[in-house]
Structures are given as structure tokens and as C-alpha cells.
Design an enzyme around this catalytic site. Structure first.
Site, PDB file in Angstrom:
ATOM      1  N   ARG A  57       0.870  -1.174   0.000  1.00 34.13           N
ATOM      2  CA  ARG A  57       0.000   0.000   0.000  1.00 34.13           C
ATOM      3  C   ARG A  57       0.904   1.220   0.000  1.00 34.13           C
ATOM      4  O   ARG A  57       1.977   1.191   0.607  1.00 34.13           O
ATOM      5  CB  ARG A  57      -0.881   0.022   1.253  1.00 34.13           C
ATOM      6  CG  ARG A  57      -1.828  -1.152   1.292  1.00 34.13           C
ATOM      7  CD  ARG A  57      -2.907  -0.988   2.337  1.00 34.13           C
ATOM      8  NE  ARG A  57      -3.488  -2.271   2.691  1.00 34.13           N
ATOM      9  CZ  ARG A  57      -4.285  -2.990   1.922  1.00 34.13           C
ATOM     10  NH1 ARG A  57      -4.628  -2.566   0.729  1.00 34.13           N
ATOM     11  NH2 ARG A  57      -4.764  -4.147   2.321  1.00 34.13           N
ATOM     12  N   ASP A 113     -12.003 -11.092  -4.875  1.00 35.09           N
ATOM     13  CA  ASP A 113     -13.388 -10.735  -4.545  1.00 35.09           C
ATOM     14  C   ASP A 113     -14.328 -10.683  -5.753  1.00 35.09           C
ATOM     15  O   ASP A 113     -15.544 -10.694  -5.582  1.00 35.09           O
ATOM     16  CB  ASP A 113     -13.426  -9.382  -3.833  1.00 35.09           C
ATOM     17  CG  ASP A 113     -12.817  -9.485  -2.439  1.00 35.09           C
ATOM     18  OD1 ASP A 113     -12.688 -10.616  -1.937  1.00 35.09           O
ATOM     19  OD2 ASP A 113     -12.461  -8.445  -1.873  1.00 35.09           O
ATOM     20  N   SER A 201     -26.697 -33.256   8.837  1.00 37.62           N
ATOM     21  CA  SER A 201     -25.586 -32.319   8.999  1.00 37.62           C
ATOM     22  C   SER A 201     -25.844 -31.157   8.041  1.00 37.62           C
ATOM     23  O   SER A 201     -26.531 -31.327   7.041  1.00 37.62           O
ATOM     24  CB  SER A 201     -24.266 -32.983   8.634  1.00 37.62           C
ATOM     25  OG  SER A 201     -24.291 -33.320   7.259  1.00 37.62           O
TER      26      SER A 201
HETATM   27  O1  F6P Z   1      -9.670  -7.498  -1.214  1.00 37.12           O
HETATM   28  C1  F6P Z   1      -9.627  -8.858  -1.185  1.00 37.12           C
HETATM   29  C2  F6P Z   1      -9.688  -9.438   0.187  1.00 37.12           C
HETATM   30  O2  F6P Z   1      -9.359 -10.741  -0.030  1.00 37.12           O
HETATM   31  C3  F6P Z   1     -10.979  -9.352   0.987  1.00 37.12           C
HETATM   32  O3  F6P Z   1     -11.951 -10.288   0.651  1.00 37.12           O
HETATM   33  C4  F6P Z   1     -10.483  -9.511   2.377  1.00 37.12           C
HETATM   34  O4  F6P Z   1     -11.345  -8.925   3.286  1.00 37.12           O
HETATM   35  C5  F6P Z   1      -9.201  -8.782   2.345  1.00 37.12           C
HETATM   36  O5  F6P Z   1      -8.736  -8.842   1.027  1.00 37.12           O
HETATM   37  C6  F6P Z   1      -8.173  -9.261   3.298  1.00 37.12           C
HETATM   38  O6  F6P Z   1      -7.074  -8.437   3.163  1.00 37.12           O
HETATM   39  P1  F6P Z   1      -5.864  -8.382   4.164  1.00 37.12           P
HETATM   40  O7  F6P Z   1      -4.905  -9.405   3.705  1.00 37.12           O
HETATM   41  O8  F6P Z   1      -5.341  -7.005   4.018  1.00 37.12           O
HETATM   42  O9  F6P Z   1      -6.410  -8.690   5.525  1.00 37.12           O
END
Ligand code: F6P
Length: 309
Positions: A57, A113, A201
Site C-alpha cells: 500500500r 473478490d 448435517s
Molecule cells: O480485497 C480482497 C480481500 O481478499 C478481501 O476479501 C479480504 O477482506 C481482504 O482482502 C483481506 O485483506 P488483508 O490481507 O489485508 O487482511
């Protein structure tokens, strides 16, 4: 992402363009972590998860000074166009950079996602969903043998794609998505019905961004209401973000990588490459970046519901 990097490097080489790798995204652009790549530098990576270029980032890239430094580095290496792989944040940064410096830029959508508009699929989504399905299959063995109710939490802070399709493929009794307005009472009624329908289940797939609570919370809420269920929880977490990509993701990334290079050569700029009805498309950033979300497919929701009776 490695398959996309490989395709961009080999596509550029094929079209006799010099190509550089920038490490750690925009942060590396500002710090000058830039190396020349060639067809051989990207050998033996198509089967590997993650990214050889690493990811970071960058708060500095949000500032004018940061972007100025990045542009100075690009000039130093004679770089005159960019391909970036990522999601929302990556696109926003690249669009700002394009507006300031006019450097032709293409984004390749890479996120598990699958929540980016302008493409049917993003890189990584298929692999992550297959991993979730495999985990669900394994969990089902315990659920079946011990007559248990499992809450399985999958990734997706704002997007229910992994949850919905892993629930259909894994035969879950219910799925809880961030996009849905389901109440706990509705979920509980469904679980009661499945007990009455003689299910011994059950598996419930919960996206981490569920509005009514994650897998742990939901398990506790059910346990507080009734001692009928023998409940267990599994949170799949970052398991879903690694490992060898599926054939589908490798091919998708390869197509998008080549298309990005050829798009730039043709004069595409300030755009995202995507696939729509299995054809490569380019969408201008402005047309996909106004708070839109790749909507969940209502038909899949309907199918999941019918199959869970
Ligand atoms: O943006 C993709 C994602 O996989 C989300 O589904 C998830 O909440 C997030 O990244 C997790 O990111 P990090 O590795 O920063 O916790």
C-alpha cells in the site's frame, strides 16, 4: 498475478518493446525499485500464487509530491506507459496519475473478490473459490460423520461472490452475503427446516462481510437459541489467497496481460481490461470508477435457495 506479469513481459518482448518490472507497486515507483525484465525473467512463475513483483500500500502515492517522484523515476528509465494489476485502490491511483501526467495506463483487475465492474471475472477469484470448495468438501466429511452444523467463513469483506458460488458448489444449506438483507431469524428458520427435512448435517457459508455477524457470532447466536445443533466453525482466511492458480485464472491472466500490451500499442489509455461474454473488452476508468460494484447474480442466489431444500 504472476501469469499476468509473465504475459505482459512476453507480450512486450514479442512486440519489440522494452519492459520493466516495478517492485512493491506505487511505493516502488516512488523509491525507484525498477528492473528491466525479459522473456526469461518470467520463466517458471505461471504456476505460482502471489506476485514476484510484490505488493504494497502506498500513502505517498496519494500525495502530489509522491506522484512527482514516481514520474521522475519513470522518466529516468524511459518508461512511457504503465500496466498495473489490482483492484479499486490501484485503479484510483493510476487514474490520478494519468490525469496529472497523461501517461497511457491500463489496469488488469486482480482480486479474489470479483467485485470490479466492467469484467465478468477478476484474476484470483476462480482459484480462491476452488480452494474454498475443496475446504468445504473436506469439512463435509466431519459434518456428515458427526451430524454437525458447520459455519464456514470465506473471504469477501464487501463481496459475496466467493461465498455464493462456493456455497452452490459445496452444497451448503445456506449462504450469507454482504449484499443481502437477511435476518438471523430467517437463517434460524432455515436451519430448523433443514432439521425437519431430515438433514443430519449442514454447512452454512458466511462471507466475512456478513451484516448479521461472521461465522463465530452466528454459531454463538444459534447455540444461545437452541442446544439441538452440534456446532463447529471454520474460518478459511488467507488460505484462499495463495497456492497454484487454476487453469482458468492462468488463462484469464494471460489473455488480459497480452491484451494490455496490445491495447497500449493500439492507443488505449486510462482504461481497465476485462472479459465480457468471453471476449476481451476495455472500459475507461471513469465509466467503472463511480462507486459501482460488480453485482451479485440474482439467478445464482435463486439456484442456491432451490438447491438447499
Ligand atoms: O480485497 C480482497 C480481500 O481478499 C478481501 O476479501 C479480504 O477482506 C481482504 O482482502 C483481506 O485483506 P488483508 O490481507 O489485508 O487482511
Amino acid at each position: 498475478m504472476n501469469a499476468a506479469i509473465r504475459a505482459v513481459v512476453r507480450g512486450s518482448t514479442y512486440h519489440q518493446k522494452e519492459v520493466f518490472g516495478i517492485f512493491r507497486g506505487y511505493e516502488g515507483m516512488i523509491d525507484g525499485e525498477i528492473v528491466k525484465l525479459g522473456a526469461r525473467s518470467v520463466g517458471n512463475i505461471i504456476q505460482r500464487g502471489g506476485t514476484i513483483l510484490k505488493s504494497a500500500r502506498s500513502d505517498a502515492f496519494r500525495t502530489k509530491e509522491g506522484r512527482k517522484k514516481a514520474m521522475e523515476n519513470l522518466d529516468r528509465f524511459g518508461i512511457d506507459s504503465l500496466v498495473a494489476i489490482g483492484g479499486d485502490g490501484t485503479f484510483t491511483g493510476l487514474h490520478a496519475f494519468y490525469k496529472e501526467y497523461g501517461i497511457p495506463s491500463i489496469c488488469i483487475p486482480g482480486t479474489i473478490d470479483n467485485d470490479i465492474p466492467g469484467t465478468d471475472y477478476t484474476i484470483g477469484y476462480d482459484t480462491a473459490t476452488n480452494t474454498a470448495v475443496e475446504a468445504i468438501d473436506r469439512i463435509r466429511d466431519t459434518a456428515l460423520s458427526h451430524n454437525r452444523l458447520f459455519f464456514i467463513e470465506v473471504m469477501g469483506r464487501h463481496s459475496g461472490y466467493i461465498a455464493l458460488n462456493s456455497a452452490i458448489a459445496g452444497g451448503a444449506v445456506a449462504v450469507i452475503l454482504p449484499e443481502q438483507d437477511v435476518t438471523f431469524d430467517q437463517l434460524y428458520t432455515l436451519l430448523e427446516q433443514s432439521g425437519k427435512a431430515n438433514k443430519k448435517s449442514s454447512l452454512v457459508v458466511v462471507a466475512e462481510g456478513s451484516k448479521i455477524g461472521g461465522a463465530n457470532e452466528l454459531a454463538k447466536m444459534v447455540a444461545d437459541r437452541s442446544s439441538y445443533f452440534d456446532i463447529k466453525v471454520t474460518i478459511l482466511g488467507h488460505l484462499q489467497r495463495g497456492g497454484p492458480p487454476t487453469y482458468f485464472d492462468r488463462v484469464l491472466a494471460s489473455r488480459m496481460g497480452i491484451a494490455s500490451v496490445e491495447g497500449l500499442i493500439r492507443g488505449e489509455k486510462d482504461a481497465m481490461v476485462g472479459v465480457f461474454e468471453n471476449k476481451i473488452v476495455f472500459n475507461l476508468f471513469a465509466s467503472i470508477m463511480n462507486g459501482q460494484h460488480h453485482e451479485i447474480d440474482e439467478e445464482s442466489l435463486r439456484i442456491a435457495k432451490i438447491l438447499s431444500i
